[in-house]
Design a protein around this motif. Structure first.
Motif, PDB file in Angstrom:
ATOM      1  N   LEU A  63       0.825  -1.211   0.000  1.00 12.69           N
ATOM      2  CA  LEU A  63       0.000   0.000   0.000  1.00 12.69           C
ATOM      3  C   LEU A  63       0.859   1.263   0.000  1.00 12.69           C
ATOM      4  CD1 LEU A  63      -2.928  -0.976   2.371  1.00 12.69           C
ATOM      5  CD2 LEU A  63      -3.112  -0.306  -0.036  1.00 12.69           C
ATOM      6  N   SER A  64       1.972   1.230   0.723  1.00 16.18           N
ATOM      7  CA  SER A  64       2.890   2.378   0.722  1.00 16.18           C
ATOM      8  C   SER A  64       3.466   2.611  -0.668  1.00 16.18           C
ATOM      9  CB  SER A  64       4.021   2.162   1.718  1.00 16.18           C
ATOM     10  OG  SER A  64       3.527   2.126   3.022  1.00 16.18           O
ATOM     11  N   LYS A  65       3.885   1.536  -1.308  1.00 17.41           N
ATOM     12  CA  LYS A  65       4.443   1.660  -2.660  1.00 17.41           C
ATOM     13  C   LYS A  65       3.372   2.122  -3.655  1.00 17.41           C
ATOM     14  CE  LYS A  65       8.614   0.983  -1.844  1.00 17.41           C
ATOM     15  NZ  LYS A  65       9.543   2.099  -2.072  1.00 17.41           N
ATOM     16  N   TRP A  66       2.149   1.644  -3.489  1.00 15.58           N
ATOM     17  CA  TRP A  66       1.056   2.104  -4.338  1.00 15.58           C
ATOM     18  C   TRP A  66       0.854   3.615  -4.152  1.00 15.58           C
ATOM     19  CZ3 TRP A  66      -3.542   4.615  -3.729  1.00 15.58           C
ATOM     20  CH2 TRP A  66      -4.402   4.608  -4.826  1.00 15.58           C
ATOM     21  N   GLY A  67       0.880   4.055  -2.887  1.00 11.92           N
ATOM     22  CA  GLY A  67       0.727   5.478  -2.597  1.00 11.92           C
ATOM     23  C   GLY A  67       1.826   6.320  -3.216  1.00 11.92           C
ATOM     24  N   GLU A  68       3.060   5.833  -3.177  1.00  9.74           N
ATOM     25  CA  GLU A  68       4.170   6.555  -3.810  1.00  9.74           C
ATOM     26  C   GLU A  68       3.947   6.711  -5.300  1.00  9.74           C
ATOM     27  OE1 GLU A  68       8.108   5.009  -3.136  1.00  9.74           O
ATOM     28  OE2 GLU A  68       7.707   4.769  -0.998  1.00  9.74           O
ATOM     29  N   ARG A  69       3.427   5.668  -5.915  1.00  2.00           N
ATOM     30  CA  ARG A  69       3.290   5.673  -7.369  1.00  2.00           C
ATOM     31  C   ARG A  69       2.050   6.422  -7.865  1.00  2.00           C
ATOM     32  NH1 ARG A  69       3.755   0.516 -11.430  1.00  2.00           N
ATOM     33  NH2 ARG A  69       3.595   1.742 -13.319  1.00  2.00           N
ATOM     34  N   TYR A  70       0.934   6.297  -7.156  1.00  3.32           N
ATOM     35  CA  TYR A  70      -0.326   6.788  -7.689  1.00  3.32           C
ATOM     36  C   TYR A  70      -0.929   7.985  -6.960  1.00  3.32           C
ATOM     37  CZ  TYR A  70      -0.213   2.622 -10.527  1.00  3.32           C
ATOM     38  OH  TYR A  70       0.160   1.657 -11.413  1.00  3.32           O
ATOM     39  N   THR A  71      -0.269   8.481  -5.932  1.00  2.00           N
ATOM     40  CA  THR A  71      -0.741   9.694  -5.266  1.00  2.00           C
ATOM     41  C   THR A  71       0.397  10.703  -5.273  1.00  2.00           C
ATOM     42  OG1 THR A  71      -0.075   9.033  -3.029  1.00  2.00           O
ATOM     43  CG2 THR A  71      -2.275   8.344  -3.766  1.00  2.00           C
ATOM     44  N   SER A  72       0.067  11.925  -5.018  1.00  2.00           N
ATOM     45  CA  SER A  72       1.112  12.948  -4.965  1.00  2.00           C
ATOM     46  C   SER A  72       1.009  13.665  -3.631  1.00  2.00           C
ATOM     47  CB  SER A  72       0.951  13.939  -6.122  1.00  2.00           C
ATOM     48  OG  SER A  72      -0.298  14.583  -6.021  1.00  2.00           O
ATOM     49  N   GLY A  73       2.060  14.317  -3.271  1.00  2.00           N
ATOM     50  CA  GLY A  73       2.073  15.052  -2.017  1.00  2.00           C
ATOM     51  C   GLY A  73       3.477  15.465  -1.652  1.00  2.00           C
ATOM     52  N   PRO A  74       3.571  16.205  -0.569  1.00  2.00           N
ATOM     53  CA  PRO A  74       4.865  16.749  -0.156  1.00  2.00           C
ATOM     54  C   PRO A  74       5.679  15.815   0.722  1.00  2.00           C
ATOM     55  CG  PRO A  74       3.157  17.582   1.269  1.00  2.00           C
ATOM     56  CD  PRO A  74       2.469  16.702   0.241  1.00  2.00           C
ATOM     57  N   HIS A  75       5.510  14.521   0.548  1.00  2.00           N
ATOM     58  CA  HIS A  75       6.179  13.577   1.444  1.00  2.00           C
ATOM     59  C   HIS A  75       7.275  12.810   0.711  1.00  2.00           C
ATOM     60  CE1 HIS A  75       2.868  14.488   4.035  1.00  2.00           C
ATOM     61  NE2 HIS A  75       2.031  14.140   3.078  1.00  2.00           N
ATOM     62  N   PRO A  76       8.418  12.636   1.358  1.00  2.00           N
ATOM     63  CA  PRO A  76       9.468  11.821   0.735  1.00  2.00           C
ATOM     64  C   PRO A  76       9.096  10.348   0.818  1.00  2.00           C
ATOM     65  CG  PRO A  76      10.131  12.469   2.938  1.00  2.00           C
ATOM     66  CD  PRO A  76       8.814  13.158   2.661  1.00  2.00           C
ATOM     67  N   SER A  77       9.633   9.595  -0.089  1.00  2.00           N
ATOM     68  CA  SER A  77       9.415   8.147  -0.034  1.00  2.00           C
ATOM     69  C   SER A  77      10.305   7.562   1.059  1.00  2.00           C
ATOM     70  CB  SER A  77       9.755   7.526  -1.388  1.00  2.00           C
ATOM     71  OG  SER A  77      11.114   7.751  -1.693  1.00  2.00           O
ATOM     72  N   ARG A  78      10.081   6.319   1.372  1.00  2.00           N
ATOM     73  CA  ARG A  78      10.937   5.586   2.298  1.00  2.00           C
ATOM     74  C   ARG A  78      11.627   4.486   1.501  1.00  2.00           C
ATOM     75  NH1 ARG A  78      11.277   8.423   6.739  1.00  2.00           N
ATOM     76  NH2 ARG A  78       9.308   9.155   7.530  1.00  2.00           N
ATOM     77  N   ILE A  79      12.877   4.261   1.814  1.00  2.00           N
ATOM     78  CA  ILE A  79      13.652   3.215   1.161  1.00  2.00           C
ATOM     79  C   ILE A  79      13.949   2.150   2.203  1.00  2.00           C
ATOM     80  CG2 ILE A  79      15.810   2.655  -0.023  1.00  2.00           C
ATOM     81  CD1 ILE A  79      15.797   5.580  -1.031  1.00  2.00           C
ATOM     82  N   PHE A  80      13.767   0.903   1.816  1.00  3.58           N
ATOM     83  CA  PHE A  80      13.985  -0.227   2.708  1.00  3.58           C
ATOM     84  C   PHE A  80      15.141  -1.048   2.172  1.00  3.58           C
ATOM     85  CE2 PHE A  80       9.643   1.127   3.009  1.00  3.58           C
ATOM     86  CZ  PHE A  80       9.390   1.120   4.362  1.00  3.58           C
ATOM     87  N   SER A  81      16.057  -1.420   3.080  1.00  2.00           N
ATOM     88  CA  SER A  81      17.232  -2.208   2.705  1.00  2.00           C
ATOM     89  C   SER A  81      17.258  -3.510   3.487  1.00  2.00           C
ATOM     90  CB  SER A  81      18.521  -1.432   3.011  1.00  2.00           C
ATOM     91  OG  SER A  81      18.550  -0.235   2.300  1.00  2.00           O
TER      92      SER A  81
END
Length: 178
Positions: free
Chosen positions: A94-112
């Motif tokens: 759901l987080s990845k879907w939100g990054e791809r299909y919504t917009s906003g002033p929030h940075p993405s999160r990267i997981f390692s």
């Protein structure tokens, strides 16, 4: 006919799952639990959620076996159960879907993946070893973009730096100087 308030007339497991995790705020509470937030006050402050709503959602998650409530030095802490941890792929997707299909002033999160020190892809797979690590084998860090909200609560400050998932936030960052 009045609109129902639940999914009890739906005969599928998705409807049953939504009875547990489908209320507003619930997935954000779980996201924060994966980030290592364990205390009521930290959840409340980071989510800007009312005490009554947070109490209700936590009680629902405990009753459903998603969280447990344990005492830690006189303070209750909320921990993910095995069933709660099994929700990680859903939260991540759901987080990845939100990054791809919504917009906003929030940075993405990267997981390692901690074992390989390699970022996972949008499907949760480690690019180095091909495994899909669980949340206990991941480090989260801010991705590109600016956070226009400029949050300063303990959780937001902890997540400004790489942080091992499920590691308690309370030990990951010192409180801000007054």
């Amino acid at each position: 006919m009045a609109l129902g308030t639940g999914y009890d007339q739906q005969g599928c497991y998705l409807a049953r799952a939504l009875e547990v995790v489908g209320e507003r705020w619930t997935l954000l509470i779980l996201r924060d639990c994966f980030y290592g937030v364990r205390r009521f006050t930290d959840l409340r402050e980071h989510l800007d959620i009312s005490r009554a709503v947070l109490t209700d959602r936590l009680e629902t998650l405990i009753a459903a076996g998603v969280l447990t409530r344990e005492d830690s030095g006189g303070h209750p802490e909320y921990l993910l159960t095995e069933g709660g941890r099994a929700l990680w792929p859903t939260i991540f997707a759901l987080s990845k879907w939100g990054e791809r299909y919504t917009s906003g002033p929030h940075p993405s999160r990267i997981f390692s993946h901690t074992a390989c020190d390699t970022d996972i892809d949008d499907f949760g797979r480690c690019r180095a070893c091909g495994q899909i690590p669980g949340p206990d084998d991941l480090v989260v860090r801010p991705g590109p973009g600016t956070n226009a909200m400029h949050r300063s609560d303990r959780v937001a400050r902890a997540l400004e730096n790489p942080h091992r998932m499920l590691t308690p936030i309370s030990t990951a960052v010192a409180p801000a100087a007054e």
